[in-house]
Design a protein around this motif. Structure first.
Motif, PDB file in Angstrom:
ATOM      1  N   UNK A 172      16.462 -10.489 -23.869  1.00  0.00           N
ATOM      2  CA  UNK A 172      15.906  -9.178 -23.548  1.00  0.00           C
ATOM      3  C   UNK A 172      16.120  -8.228 -24.708  1.00  0.00           C
ATOM      4  N   UNK A 223      20.221 -14.552 -21.200  1.00  0.00           N
ATOM      5  CA  UNK A 223      19.146 -13.697 -20.695  1.00  0.00           C
ATOM      6  C   UNK A 223      19.174 -12.343 -21.377  1.00  0.00           C
ATOM      7  N   UNK A 279       7.083  -4.589 -13.511  1.00  0.00           N
ATOM      8  CA  UNK A 279       6.729  -5.377 -14.696  1.00  0.00           C
ATOM      9  C   UNK A 279       7.767  -6.456 -14.969  1.00  0.00           C
ATOM     10  N   UNK A 280       9.007  -6.121 -14.788  1.00  0.00           N
ATOM     11  CA  UNK A 280      10.062  -7.047 -15.141  1.00  0.00           C
ATOM     12  C   UNK A 280      10.520  -7.892 -13.969  1.00  0.00           C
ATOM     13  N   UNK A 281       9.848  -7.724 -12.827  1.00  0.00           N
ATOM     14  CA  UNK A 281      10.220  -8.483 -11.623  1.00  0.00           C
ATOM     15  C   UNK A 281      11.732  -8.447 -11.412  1.00  0.00           C
ATOM     16  N   UNK A 298      19.270  -4.663 -16.114  1.00  0.00           N
ATOM     17  CA  UNK A 298      20.034  -5.827 -16.550  1.00  0.00           C
ATOM     18  C   UNK A 298      21.470  -5.739 -16.074  1.00  0.00           C
ATOM     19  N   UNK A 330      12.190 -14.753 -18.832  1.00  0.00           N
ATOM     20  CA  UNK A 330      12.377 -13.313 -18.643  1.00  0.00           C
ATOM     21  C   UNK A 330      11.003 -12.665 -18.514  1.00  0.00           C
ATOM     22  N   UNK A 331      10.830 -11.918 -17.435  1.00  0.00           N
ATOM     23  CA  UNK A 331       9.539 -11.256 -17.244  1.00  0.00           C
ATOM     24  C   UNK A 331       9.488 -10.001 -18.101  1.00  0.00           C
TER      25      UNK A 331
END
Lengths: 332, 417, 288
Positions: free
Chosen positions: C6, C2, B265-267, B237, C133-134
């Motif tokens: 998360x 975002x 997984x989180x691209x 992030x 959000x993936x």
């Protein structure tokens, strides 16, 4: 927390306080010194570690074994001394003659702060709060990784001697001095007060004793003992690793003390040597070693929870009695 | 009165016996007969193997040393003597490492030691190598600081050699990748660095930073993670907020599995590249990460750098069912170096070995090996033992850099479109 | 925005794992008066056993996981009955015993599996897009499963006979004994349940990271800090504290650095112990 009633007068080795007789256990030190001096180098090195852990165990026992207050963070004292002397001598190039006392002083300071903050809390919460401190210090070594070595510790700590036998002499002197002090202390009034606290803190207070003061002083003394051994460890090992701050270290010290025989000073010493030697002896088993070691601990705890010292002492005494002259009343 | 005194003596004797008995039991339990000091002049050549032997990073030290020893023994051994291997497990931890070296040098009395993976552990070993005067050829630990003592106190530390490339040189390779692949081919210039919080990685990151600056590439985010990290999300992030286009990873342990899985997984909207040790395991990494390592560009060592490279790889894979980790290639070369040096010196005397190693010019699996003044391996002007490849399928890593060995072009991750 | 989202999801997943562990610690102390240092070992063993059952016998992952939980629970009950019960009077001996046992288990794992890391495939494969959000589907599974497990535990303790019996023992051991509740059985049962929950935590989170022999150390530490924060022996306290610590940790991770999380937790706990040892929901503690 061992039960004082389980020990009869005969069991408490060294007798009650009459002059020099009470210091018999200190004779262990020269015995081990001789074995270490003339033995092979692996033996010397094993005894070096054994004596260090034994000193920790003495420091731990003189406080916790007598007062019943479990100091679950005891390792913070040797660890602080070790780290301070390591940082000063390895990173800042200060002579060990100065850095070692500085380390011990730092540990003493920590003991003052910890004692002031935690001694008024009782029972299990005391144990928990003392356990937190080394864990927090462990985190700090990682957060300030560049300076405090992080996971890898501080290497390149200058050694005092190159011959491990000379290191052993020093460590044994530390152990001997610690034992003398501890044996004197626990047979003095202070020791009596600590035992009274173990019997029941509120009762002791009702008798007019300032329990806090006795606990505090005892904690400081216990810290200095551990700190001295810890500071020297940094130099003979030439390394301080953060594992020393793990709760495992304190639990090991407690285990050595427990298996040896808590509340006796000499029991923890024997327990330490026994278990450190066991660990070394098992090295031949390579893969199985640690598993067998911990499994042995589990069994020892299960079947001899109050330590092996008392059963050994009784067994030896029985052996001697069978061969020696018949005795009348044993003590006056 | 007399009887009282006798009883007192009896009591005292008993107490002394109790103590003495217990003390002797405690101390003697460690006693062993004193071995003759100094490595033997006849009998087998004893070589110690030291490292985190049960972990994937260290187990190949032992396996490769085994292959080397067997090959040498079949051909007649060293100076007519057979090689015998002894192991010391450091578990990657400094405290255990010093116990391991004491065991190898004092108890097993080895003539030389190969191994070492974690820089922290090896740094702790340096004074012990000096104390025991046992030649130690390092096969994996990369921190440059390990070899500086050789320059500072040559007489004491001359027994230390490194047959592997240090983090400084590894960082130079990655910097080339950033310049020649990411910038030149793809057009990316914003980089983030995430180094695990261990000495070799911090050293690596320092050099990398300097090089990025030199090549006029932007370093937009920099951080460290705890080696035991199980969640990289905060780092992803933060790098994303800094608009990084490439995340450069410097990882030596199991966190390499974690970062790759979570990245996929989180691209995470950036490329992943760098040194990821588990990613060296070509035979199993794809499967272990369920293919989530696809598009990762990471270091590995399969390249035909010398006539020995491919035969060794194939032999290892055939014997153990897996491709060797880089500590394996280092160990194979190290054992062979001992043979070469011993034959040049015509002796196993430690000082003679050291002198011979300093003059060695040997074609190892990692390329041509000579040692410089600090006993660091110099592997020839162009040869870089570390190349970079991108995962495209199970057991398939396409070489991308150095360009002269390239098998294909770099593919940006599919989800970046 | 975002980052906020998360933090929301990740905090929840982390709290879920912590809750599963902490609840077990709280139960064992509440009912058995035992501080169980082997709790991390159950977490680790659960994950390794699930891997073992799935790969050695080719079982389906769900079945393997269930079997692993049951195995660990059973082992814990036996451990309690044979090794802890005789020492229960002396707290410190129990601590040492659980610590020695934890290490024996750890070494056994290293013996059987080696020290190398194992990577486990996710039970719920792939990613899910939550508000742009993936997120790994496995993480959502963690939230769901931990919620379900704790909910079931809650219902069990409040309504089921056995559950109520356990609470009785926690409240007053002698009284429970007098009304005929088999106290030693209660101790073993609560150990089994707690260990099973720890195993579940280990199994369900491991696909997101990796299996190593020491993977249980950090959850062990965090679960203890949470239990102390919530009040030793209070289940409700553990749950609330798990959420608090989970989210505080997530905030510290994302806004500062993940390396500060444990330190933060320790400082919180130390503060609690010094100023309010009973924690959020625990019973008042007398001071010397």
């Amino acid at each position: 927390m061992s039960d004082p009633q389980k020990f009869s007068p005969e069991d408490r080795l060294g007798g009650r306080g009459n002059g020099l007789r009470q210091y018999w256990p200190v004779l262990l030190v020269p015995v081990i010194g001789v074995i270490g001096w003339f033995g092979s180098q692996p033996v010397t090195i094993t005894l070096l570690y054994g004596a260090t852990w034994a000193t920790y165990a003495v420091g731990y026992d003189m406080f916790s074994g007598f007062s019943g207050r479990v100091n679950l963070g005891y390792a913070m004292f040797p660890a602080t001394a070790a780290y301070v002397t390591a940082v000063l001598s390895a990173r800042l190039k200060i002579a060990p003659a100065l850095s070692i006392p500085a380390g011990i002083a730092a540990a003493l300071l920590l003991a003052v702060v910890v004692g002031a903050l935690t001694l008024r809390i009782t029972g299990i919460y005391f144990a928990l709060s003392t356990s937190i401190i080394p864990l927090a210090l462990f985190q700090l070594t990682h957060v300030f990784g560049k300076f405090l070595g992080g996971e890898e510790g501080i290497w390149g700590v200058p050694p005092i001697f190159t011959d491990p036998r000379l290191d052993l002499v020093v460590v044994l002197l530390i152990l001997g001095a610690s034992m003398c002090f501890a044996l004197w202390y626990v047979r003095s009034k202070a020791g009596l007060v600590l035992r009274a606290i173990q019997g029941g803190e509120l009762t002791a207070q009702a008798l007019g004793l300032n329990t806090f003061r006795f606990l505090f002083v005892s904690l400081l003394a216990s810290a200095v003992i551990g700190a001295t051994a810890g500071a020297y460890l940094a130099h003979f090992q030439m390394l301080v690793a953060p594992e020393i701050l793990h709760i495992i270290t304190t639990l090991q010290i407690i285990t050595f003390a427990q298996i040896g025989g808590p509340g006796t000073i000499v029991g923890p010493v024997l327990g330490s040597f026994l278990l450190v030697n066991l660990n070394e002896y098992l090295r031949a088993w390579t893969d199985l070693r640690l598993f067998v070691y911990f499994a042995t601990l589990v069994l020892l705890l299960r079947f001899s929870p109050n330590g092996v010292l008392v059963p050994i002492a009784r067994a030896v005494r029985r052996l001697v009695q069978r061969s020696g002259p018949p005795s009348g009343p044993e003590r006056s | 009165m007399k009887r009282q005194a006798k009883q007192n003596r009896g009591v005292r004797r008993r107490e002394f016996l109790k103590l003495g008995g217990a003390a002797a039991a405690a101390a003697l339990s460690g006693l062993r007969p004193r071995p003759s000091w100094g490595a033997a002049d006849s009998g087998p050549i004893r070589i110690g193997v030291l490292g985190p032997l049960t972990d994937f990073t260290g187990r190949d030290i032992q396996r490769a040393a085994q292959i080397a020893a067997e090959e040498i023994n079949t051909a007649g051994g060293i100076l007519g003597r057979q090689i015998q291997l002894f192991s010391g497990d450091s578990e990657g931890v400094p405290e255990k490492a010093i116990q391991a070296i004491q065991q190898l040098a004092v108890r097993d009395q080895v003539h030389a030691i190969v191994g070492g993976f974690r820089s922290g552990a090896v740094l702790a070993l340096v004074p012990y190598v000096a104390r025991f005067k046992t030649p130690f050829i390092i096969t994996g630990a990369a921190s440059p600081d390990i070899m500086t003592p050789v320059g500072e106190n040559y007489a004491a530390n001359k027994y230390l050699f490194r047959a592997w490339v240090n983090s400084e040189r590894q960082a130079l390779s990655l910097a080339f990748v950033c310049r020649d692949i990411f910038k030149a081919q793809v057009g990316w210039s914003r980089f983030a660095i995430d180094a695990e919080n261990l000495k070799w990685a911090r050293d690596y990151a320092d050099v990398l930073k300097g090089k990025l600056r030199e090549y006029k590439l932007d370093l937009v985010y920099e951080t460290n993670h705890d080696p035991a990290t199980t969640d990289f999300t905060p780092i992803f992030k933060a790098a994303e907020s800094a608009k990084a286009q490439v995340l450069l990873e410097i990882i030596s342990n199991q966190a390499g599995f974690v970062i790759v899985k979570q990245w996929r997984d989180q691209r995470v909207p950036m490329a992943l590249a760098g040194n990821n040790n588990p990613s060296y395991l070509i035979s199993s990494f794809w499967k272990d990460t369920e293919g989530k390592c696809q598009y990762e560009l990471s270091a590995y060592t399969k390249a035909p750098l010398s006539k020995r490279s491919v035969p060794f790889w194939d032999k290892f894979e055939q014997r153990f069912g897996e491709t060797p980790f880089y500590t394996g290639t280092g160990a194979y070369d190290a054992v062979n170096l001992i043979k070469v040096a011993a034959e040049a010196a015509k002796s196993m005397d430690r000082d003679a070995l050291v002198a011979a190693l300093e003059k060695v010019d040997y074609e190892g699996v990692i390329g041509r090996i000579r040692f410089d003044k600090l006993h660091e391996a110099v592997t020839g002007p162009d040869d870089v033992p570390v190349s970079y490849g991108q995962w495209i399928g199970e057991k398939k890593k396409v070489a991308i850099w150095p360009e002269k060995f390239a098998q294909g072009k770099y593919q940006p991750p599919a989800w970046l479109k | 925005m975002q980052t906020f989202l998360t933090i929301l999801v990740f905090g929840l997943a982390t709290s879920g794992i912590y809750a599963l562990m902490a609840v077990g610690v709280a139960l064992i102390y509440g009912v058995g008066r035992v501080i169980n240092f082997a709790h991390g070992a159950f977490y680790t063993l659960g994950a390794y056993l699930a891997y073992f059952y799935a790969t050695a016998f080719g079982m389906n992952w769900w079945v393997a996981s269930l079997l692993a939980m049951l195995s660990v629970g059973f082992l814990a009950a036996v451990f309690d009955r044979l090794l802890i019960e005789p020492l229960r009077e002396q707290e410190i001996l129990v601590w040492i015993m659980t610590f020695a046992f934890a290490f024996a288990i750890r070494e056994l794992i290293v013996l059987l599996f080696g020290a190398r890391p194992y990577s486990i495939p996710a039970f719920a494969p792939g990613s899910v897009s939550v508000l742009g959000q993936a997120i790994a589907a496995q993480r959502l599974l963690v939230v769901a499963v931990s919620g379900l497990a704790i909910g079931s535990l809650w219902i069990f303790l409040s309504s089921a006979r056995l559950g109520k019996a356990l609470r009785a023992v926690a409240l007053n051991r002698t009284g429970a004994h007098l009304v005929g509740i088999p106290v030693r059985m209660a101790h073993a049962t609560v150990m089994a349940i707690s260990a099973g929950l720890a195993a579940l935590a280990g199994i369900i989170i491991s696909p997101i990271n990796v299996l190593t022999p020491d993977m249980g150390l950090e959850p062990l530490l965090m679960s203890f800090t949470i239990v102390i924060l919530g009040g030793i022996g209070s289940l409700r306290g553990s749950l609330v504290a798990a959420l608090l610590v989970g989210y505080a940790g997530a905030l510290v991770s994302f806004l500062w650095s993940p390396q500060l999380v444990t330190f933060m937790a320790l400082v919180m706990v130390f503060g609690v112990l010094i100023f309010r040892p009973s924690g959020l929901f625990g019973l008042a503690v007398e001071r010397a």
